[in-house]
Design a protein around this motif. Structure first.
Motif, mmCIF file in Angstrom:
data_model
loop_
_atom_site.group_PDB
_atom_site.id
_atom_site.type_symbol
_atom_site.label_atom_id
_atom_site.label_comp_id
_atom_site.label_asym_id
_atom_site.label_seq_id
_atom_site.Cartn_x
_atom_site.Cartn_y
_atom_site.Cartn_z
ATOM 1 N N GLU A 222 1.830 -4.896 9.019
ATOM 2 C CA GLU A 222 2.150 -3.475 9.126
ATOM 3 C C GLU A 222 2.786 -3.208 10.485
ATOM 4 O O GLU A 222 2.253 -3.648 11.511
ATOM 5 N N GLU A 223 3.923 -2.519 10.477
ATOM 6 C CA GLU A 223 4.635 -2.138 11.695
ATOM 7 C C GLU A 223 4.854 -3.329 12.623
ATOM 8 O O GLU A 223 4.668 -3.249 13.836
ATOM 9 N N GLN B 262 2.231 -0.939 4.660
ATOM 10 C CA GLN B 262 1.306 -2.042 4.867
ATOM 11 C C GLN B 262 1.422 -2.975 3.669
ATOM 12 O O GLN B 262 1.443 -2.533 2.519
ATOM 13 N N LYS C 294 0.829 -1.200 0.000
ATOM 14 C CA LYS C 294 0.000 0.000 0.000
ATOM 15 C C LYS C 294 0.870 1.259 0.000
ATOM 16 O O LYS C 294 1.830 1.371 0.760
ATOM 17 N N LYS D 243 -2.611 -9.114 6.760
ATOM 18 C CA LYS D 243 -2.258 -7.693 6.708
ATOM 19 C C LYS D 243 -1.061 -7.530 7.637
ATOM 20 O O LYS D 243 -1.135 -7.830 8.832
ATOM 21 N N ARG E 44 -0.073 -6.802 2.126
ATOM 22 C CA ARG E 44 -1.054 -7.874 2.253
ATOM 23 C C ARG E 44 -0.677 -9.032 1.344
ATOM 24 O O ARG E 44 -0.089 -8.846 0.284
ATOM 25 N N SER F 36 7.240 -5.313 4.224
ATOM 26 C CA SER F 36 6.671 -4.338 5.147
ATOM 27 C C SER F 36 7.766 -3.673 5.984
ATOM 28 O O SER F 36 7.760 -2.457 6.171
#
Length: 126
Positions: A114-115, A93, A12, A112, A95, A87
C-alpha cells in the motif's frame, strides 16, 4: 527466481470496472467469458500466451476482490510483482501470499502492499 505457477492478489475497496480497466490496459487482450453472481471469468493473452483470469468480487467480506491469473505466463514472475503494480495503478491496498505455496510454507503469511510500502504480515481474516 522462478515464476509462480499462477498469480493471485486481493485488492481492497476496488470496483470491478477499475480492475477490468487495469487488466485491459496491461495485457494484450482481455475478454469476458462468463459471470455467475460475484464470480467473473475472462480469457486473456500476453505476448502470445493465452490464459484464464477469475475475478471474485467480495471474495473476503465486502472489502476484498480477488484476481486469479491461472497461468505462469503473465507479465509478473511472482504474486508480489503483480501486487506492487496493482497497488500503484489502482491506488489501493493489495495483498498476496508471501510465497508460491510450497510444502512447509505458512498459509497465513501475506504481503500487504500500500502506497509503496510492503509489509509481511499474518492474515487470518479481515
Amino acid at each position: 527466481m522462478t515464476n509462480h505457477p499462477d498469480i493471485e492478489i486481493y485488492i481492497k475497496n476496488c470496483k470491478l470496472d477499475e480492475v477490468i480497466q487495469w487488466l485491459s490496459e496491461r495485457l494484450d487482450s482481455v475478454k469476458a467469458t462468463g459471470s455467475k453472481g460475484m464470480l467473473h471469468q475472462f480469457s486473456a493473452s500476453y505476448q502470445g500466451h493465452k490464459f484464464a483470469i477469475a475475478v471474485h468480487e467480495k471474495a473476503l467480506g465486502k472489502a476484498w476482490i480477488s484476481v486469479w491469473f491461472q497461468s505462469n505466463t503473465t507479465p509478473w514472475k511472482v504474486d508480489l510483482d503483480c501486487a506492487r503494480e496493482a497497488s500503484a495503478v489502482l491506488k489501493a491496498q493489495v495483498r498476496c501470499i508471501a510465497s508460491g505455496w510450497q510444502e512447509g510454507d505458512d498459509p497465513d503469511e501475506w504481503w500487504k502492499v500500500e502506497e509503496g510500502q510492503e509489509v509481511k504480515m499474518q492474515w487470518v481474516t479481515d
